[in-house]
Design a protein around this motif. Sequence first.
Motif, PDB file in Angstrom:
ATOM      1  N   ASP A 290       7.468  -4.367  12.745  1.00 51.68           N
ATOM      2  CA  ASP A 290       8.269  -5.447  12.190  1.00 51.68           C
ATOM      3  C   ASP A 290       7.317  -6.432  11.525  1.00 51.68           C
ATOM      4  O   ASP A 290       6.386  -6.927  12.155  1.00 51.68           O
ATOM      5  CB  ASP A 290       9.069  -6.136  13.292  1.00 51.68           C
ATOM      6  CG  ASP A 290       9.964  -7.240  12.775  1.00 51.68           C
ATOM      7  OD1 ASP A 290      10.142  -7.339  11.539  1.00 51.68           O
ATOM      8  OD2 ASP A 290      10.475  -8.014  13.591  1.00 51.68           O
ATOM      9  N   GLY A 291       7.549  -6.726  10.243  1.00 55.87           N
ATOM     10  CA  GLY A 291       6.677  -7.625   9.501  1.00 55.87           C
ATOM     11  C   GLY A 291       7.431  -8.762   8.857  1.00 55.87           C
ATOM     12  O   GLY A 291       7.658  -8.754   7.654  1.00 55.87           O
ATOM     13  N   MET A 292       7.847  -9.743   9.616  1.00 63.17           N
ATOM     14  CA  MET A 292       8.523 -10.923   9.074  1.00 63.17           C
ATOM     15  C   MET A 292       9.734 -10.568   8.209  1.00 63.17           C
ATOM     16  O   MET A 292       9.788 -10.903   7.025  1.00 63.17           O
ATOM     17  CB  MET A 292       7.541 -11.782   8.272  1.00 63.17           C
ATOM     18  CG  MET A 292       6.474 -12.435   9.121  1.00 63.17           C
ATOM     19  SD  MET A 292       5.396 -13.517   8.151  1.00 63.17           S
ATOM     20  CE  MET A 292       6.569 -14.756   7.631  1.00 63.17           C
ATOM     21  N   GLY A 293      10.673  -9.834   8.765  1.00 58.70           N
ATOM     22  CA  GLY A 293      11.905  -9.542   8.058  1.00 58.70           C
ATOM     23  C   GLY A 293      11.943  -8.212   7.338  1.00 58.70           C
ATOM     24  O   GLY A 293      12.907  -7.901   6.653  1.00 58.70           O
ATOM     25  N   TYR A 294      10.909  -7.418   7.454  1.00 59.18           N
ATOM     26  CA  TYR A 294      10.906  -6.082   6.865  1.00 59.18           C
ATOM     27  C   TYR A 294      10.191  -5.144   7.832  1.00 59.18           C
ATOM     28  O   TYR A 294       9.522  -5.571   8.763  1.00 59.18           O
ATOM     29  CB  TYR A 294      10.237  -6.054   5.485  1.00 59.18           C
ATOM     30  CG  TYR A 294       8.754  -6.348   5.519  1.00 59.18           C
ATOM     31  CD1 TYR A 294       7.828  -5.307   5.608  1.00 59.18           C
ATOM     32  CD2 TYR A 294       8.277  -7.639   5.477  1.00 59.18           C
ATOM     33  CE1 TYR A 294       6.471  -5.565   5.656  1.00 59.18           C
ATOM     34  CE2 TYR A 294       6.924  -7.901   5.518  1.00 59.18           C
ATOM     35  CZ  TYR A 294       6.020  -6.865   5.600  1.00 59.18           C
ATOM     36  OH  TYR A 294       4.683  -7.120   5.654  1.00 59.18           O
ATOM     37  N   VAL A 295      10.352  -3.855   7.613  1.00 59.05           N
ATOM     38  CA  VAL A 295       9.755  -2.835   8.472  1.00 59.05           C
ATOM     39  C   VAL A 295       8.758  -2.024   7.650  1.00 59.05           C
ATOM     40  O   VAL A 295       8.961  -1.806   6.457  1.00 59.05           O
ATOM     41  CB  VAL A 295      10.857  -1.913   9.057  1.00 59.05           C
ATOM     42  CG1 VAL A 295      10.259  -0.790   9.885  1.00 59.05           C
ATOM     43  CG2 VAL A 295      11.834  -2.723   9.884  1.00 59.05           C
ATOM     44  N   ASN A 296       7.672  -1.598   8.295  1.00 60.00           N
ATOM     45  CA  ASN A 296       6.735  -0.697   7.640  1.00 60.00           C
ATOM     46  C   ASN A 296       6.190   0.308   8.640  1.00 60.00           C
ATOM     47  O   ASN A 296       6.286   0.114   9.855  1.00 60.00           O
ATOM     48  CB  ASN A 296       5.600  -1.468   6.956  1.00 60.00           C
ATOM     49  CG  ASN A 296       4.662  -2.125   7.950  1.00 60.00           C
ATOM     50  OD1 ASN A 296       5.099  -2.827   8.846  1.00 60.00           O
ATOM     51  ND2 ASN A 296       3.387  -1.902   7.791  1.00 60.00           N
ATOM     52  N   ALA A 297       5.640   1.401   8.119  1.00 58.64           N
ATOM     53  CA  ALA A 297       5.016   2.440   8.948  1.00 58.64           C
ATOM     54  C   ALA A 297       3.872   3.049   8.145  1.00 58.64           C
ATOM     55  O   ALA A 297       3.877   3.032   6.911  1.00 58.64           O
ATOM     56  CB  ALA A 297       6.036   3.516   9.329  1.00 58.64           C
ATOM     57  N   ASN A 298       2.888   3.584   8.861  1.00 61.37           N
ATOM     58  CA  ASN A 298       1.670   4.086   8.221  1.00 61.37           C
ATOM     59  C   ASN A 298       1.413   5.553   8.525  1.00 61.37           C
ATOM     60  O   ASN A 298       1.815   6.069   9.569  1.00 61.37           O
ATOM     61  CB  ASN A 298       0.469   3.259   8.690  1.00 61.37           C
ATOM     62  CG  ASN A 298       0.605   1.797   8.354  1.00 61.37           C
ATOM     63  OD1 ASN A 298       0.700   1.436   7.191  1.00 61.37           O
ATOM     64  ND2 ASN A 298       0.649   0.953   9.365  1.00 61.37           N
ATOM     65  N   ALA A 299       0.696   6.193   7.605  1.00 61.28           N
ATOM     66  CA  ALA A 299       0.262   7.582   7.761  1.00 61.28           C
ATOM     67  C   ALA A 299      -0.994   7.767   6.913  1.00 61.28           C
ATOM     68  O   ALA A 299      -1.502   6.804   6.331  1.00 61.28           O
ATOM     69  CB  ALA A 299       1.372   8.543   7.320  1.00 61.28           C
ATOM     70  N   LYS A 300      -1.484   8.991   6.840  1.00 55.68           N
ATOM     71  CA  LYS A 300      -2.660   9.321   6.021  1.00 55.68           C
ATOM     72  C   LYS A 300      -2.321  10.517   5.142  1.00 55.68           C
ATOM     73  O   LYS A 300      -1.548  11.387   5.520  1.00 55.68           O
ATOM     74  CB  LYS A 300      -3.850   9.679   6.906  1.00 55.68           C
ATOM     75  CG  LYS A 300      -4.284   8.560   7.825  1.00 55.68           C
ATOM     76  CD  LYS A 300      -5.611   8.044   7.438  1.00 55.68           C
ATOM     77  CE  LYS A 300      -6.046   7.000   8.467  1.00 55.68           C
ATOM     78  NZ  LYS A 300      -6.869   5.994   7.894  1.00 55.68           N
ATOM     79  N   ASP A 301      -2.947  10.560   3.957  1.00 56.51           N
ATOM     80  CA  ASP A 301      -2.782  11.717   3.081  1.00 56.51           C
ATOM     81  C   ASP A 301      -3.837  12.767   3.422  1.00 56.51           C
ATOM     82  O   ASP A 301      -4.663  12.538   4.322  1.00 56.51           O
ATOM     83  CB  ASP A 301      -2.789  11.294   1.604  1.00 56.51           C
ATOM     84  CG  ASP A 301      -4.145  10.870   1.070  1.00 56.51           C
ATOM     85  OD1 ASP A 301      -5.183  11.126   1.720  1.00 56.51           O
ATOM     86  OD2 ASP A 301      -4.177  10.286  -0.027  1.00 56.51           O
ATOM     87  N   PRO A 302      -3.844  13.925   2.757  1.00 53.67           N
ATOM     88  CA  PRO A 302      -4.792  14.983   3.115  1.00 53.67           C
ATOM     89  C   PRO A 302      -6.272  14.603   2.973  1.00 53.67           C
ATOM     90  O   PRO A 302      -7.132  15.214   3.593  1.00 53.67           O
ATOM     91  CB  PRO A 302      -4.446  16.117   2.143  1.00 53.67           C
ATOM     92  CG  PRO A 302      -3.007  15.918   1.841  1.00 53.67           C
ATOM     93  CD  PRO A 302      -2.839  14.421   1.798  1.00 53.67           C
ATOM     94  N   SER A 303      -6.588  13.564   2.181  1.00 57.09           N
ATOM     95  CA  SER A 303      -7.974  13.113   2.040  1.00 57.09           C
ATOM     96  C   SER A 303      -8.311  11.967   2.978  1.00 57.09           C
ATOM     97  O   SER A 303      -9.404  11.423   2.937  1.00 57.09           O
ATOM     98  CB  SER A 303      -8.255  12.686   0.595  1.00 57.09           C
ATOM     99  OG  SER A 303      -8.321  13.805  -0.246  1.00 57.09           O
ATOM    100  N   GLY A 304      -7.369  11.566   3.829  1.00 55.13           N
ATOM    101  CA  GLY A 304      -7.619  10.502   4.790  1.00 55.13           C
ATOM    102  C   GLY A 304      -7.326   9.104   4.267  1.00 55.13           C
ATOM    103  O   GLY A 304      -7.647   8.112   4.929  1.00 55.13           O
ATOM    104  N   ASN A 305      -6.721   8.980   3.085  1.00 61.25           N
ATOM    105  CA  ASN A 305      -6.353   7.670   2.560  1.00 61.25           C
ATOM    106  C   ASN A 305      -5.139   7.134   3.311  1.00 61.25           C
ATOM    107  O   ASN A 305      -4.197   7.875   3.592  1.00 61.25           O
ATOM    108  CB  ASN A 305      -6.004   7.763   1.066  1.00 61.25           C
ATOM    109  CG  ASN A 305      -7.179   8.237   0.251  1.00 61.25           C
ATOM    110  OD1 ASN A 305      -8.199   7.574   0.174  1.00 61.25           O
ATOM    111  ND2 ASN A 305      -7.039   9.405  -0.349  1.00 61.25           N
ATOM    112  N   SER A 306      -5.164   5.841   3.606  1.00 59.84           N
ATOM    113  CA  SER A 306      -4.038   5.211   4.281  1.00 59.84           C
ATOM    114  C   SER A 306      -2.877   5.048   3.317  1.00 59.84           C
ATOM    115  O   SER A 306      -3.058   4.651   2.167  1.00 59.84           O
ATOM    116  CB  SER A 306      -4.448   3.834   4.810  1.00 59.84           C
ATOM    117  OG  SER A 306      -5.419   3.971   5.821  1.00 59.84           O
ATOM    118  N   ILE A 307      -1.683   5.346   3.805  1.00 62.94           N
ATOM    119  CA  ILE A 307      -0.458   5.141   3.033  1.00 62.94           C
ATOM    120  C   ILE A 307       0.534   4.400   3.917  1.00 62.94           C
ATOM    121  O   ILE A 307       0.482   4.490   5.139  1.00 62.94           O
ATOM    122  CB  ILE A 307       0.149   6.465   2.509  1.00 62.94           C
ATOM    123  CG1 ILE A 307       0.451   7.420   3.657  1.00 62.94           C
ATOM    124  CG2 ILE A 307      -0.749   7.123   1.483  1.00 62.94           C
ATOM    125  CD1 ILE A 307       1.190   8.663   3.231  1.00 62.94           C
TER     126      ILE A 307
END
Length: 134
Positions: free
Chosen positions: A94-111
């Motif tokens: 929860d980020g001040m009124g919105y939602v977010n989630a994280n993952a990584k792509d095949p090269s390890g970049n954060s998305i």
Amino acid sequence: MLPIFTGVTLYTRCIPEMVDFYSRHFGYAAFQRPGDRIVDLRPLGAGTAIRLHLATKGQKQGQVLVKLNFDVDNVSAFAHSAKERGLVFGPLHDGMGYVNANAKDPSGNSISISGRTSAAAQAAEFDVPYAPGQ
């Protein structure tokens, strides 16, 4: 005329996997000029391009100071759908009124997937000028 942010370049050693990943999970289409080593990933609708460039041996993949952000209408539903296609996001935050989630792509970049833009557009209190130190 002011410059316009049009894309980000990701250095990678696994271009085919990256093309598949961003095409399958985020709807990008891949293009490459004849003889060019750069692959352009373009969104099918509005959005920002991703350029894939072959990384050299000395370049570290997956820099932790970079994160690609994708706005979605329903973060939970998108994360669930992505999991069915093989992309697992971490917990919803929860980020001040919105939602977010994280993952990584095949090269390890954060998305990140986020509802921040939609939430900000709907709430006037988010539309205040930046003031350092406040």
